[in-house]
Design an enzyme around this catalytic site. Structure first.
Site, PDB file in Angstrom:
ATOM      1  CE1 TYR A   1      -3.518   2.937   0.911  1.00 52.86           C
ATOM      2  CE2 TYR A   1      -1.662   3.312   2.673  1.00 52.86           C
ATOM      3  CZ  TYR A   1      -2.963   3.702   2.066  1.00 52.86           C
ATOM      4  OH  TYR A   1      -3.706   5.007   2.115  1.00 52.86           O
TER       5      TYR A   1
ATOM      6  CE  LYS B   1      -2.670   6.308  -0.951  1.00 50.42           C
ATOM      7  NZ  LYS B   1      -3.596   7.196  -1.618  1.00 50.42           N
TER       8      LYS B   1
END
Length: 217
Positions: free
Chosen positions: A51, A55
């Protein structure tokens, strides 16, 4: 994680023929990873999960579009936030709900420190950034820069509710637990933003919201 990248790219592509004033990409404090606090926007990213890696990729892509094509894009990294409507398993709603329902609550020893921001201050941070031409092309932390021990936060919540339960502090720390999380917020303060809501005031508002929610089922 790949969906994060795909959806952001789709949004940016949909704006190709539109003259917009500012695109705000919401990053994450997890982009910083395991580094020494306070976290500064200039710190090299150190993602520790798929994750956070996705980003970082988005943040870099947005910065490239600004630097190469002059597109008005800003990335914000929002530090830990709480307030009404936030749901468990996040820490603050979890302990509030457990306390109001007089249910057992298990946690670690609680020596970690975390920065906590009331939702209204975070919203005002977005408004400040969206209203400032100086923010374009930047990475900007939104956060008050104050760290609190988790133990202190839990004790304060229980005190505000009337100490209805005792806490079981037998859980182990997570593997790779980051013990300090708070931001350097000079950039957003230089744009004219400051946090308005103290921790106690924000917790009182949040507790009152949950009391009504639980009462209304």
């Amino acid at each position: 994680s790949l969906e994060n990248i795909a959806m952001t790219l789709n949004l940016l592509k949909s704006l190709e023929n539109i003259k917009y004033e500012l695109f705000i990409n919401t990053g994450t404090i997890e982009e910083y990873g395991r580094i020494k606090a306070p976290f500064k926007e200039s710190d090299l990213p150190n993602p520790v999960s798929p994750y956070s890696a996705s980003k970082v990729a988005i943040t870099n892509y947005c910065r490239m579009l600004y630097e190469t094509h002059g597109l008005p894009i800003t990335t914000v990294r929002v530090f830990l936030t709480y307030g009404p409507r936030q749901k468990p398993p996040m820490l603050i709603p979890s302990i509030i709900v457990s306390a109001l329902q007089k249910k057992e609550f298990k946690m670690t020893k609680g020596d970690q420190t975390r920065e906590l921001n009331y939702i209204d201050d975070i919203v005002n941070g977005y408004i400040t950034i969206a209203s400032s031409k100086k923010s374009v092309g930047q990475i900007i932390n939104i956060g008050n820069g104050k760290e609190y021990k988790i133990n202190y936060v839990i004790d304060l919540i229980l005190k505000l509710i009337g100490n209805p339960i005792k806490i079981d502090k037998s859980l182990p720390y997570r593997k790779g637990e980051i013990m300090q999380v708070y931001c350097d917020n000079k950039k957003i303060k230089n744009l004219g933003w400051s946090h308005k809501t103290s921790l106690e005031e924000g917790l009182k508002k949040t507790i009152e919201w949950y009391k009504k929610e639980i009462k209304n089922g």
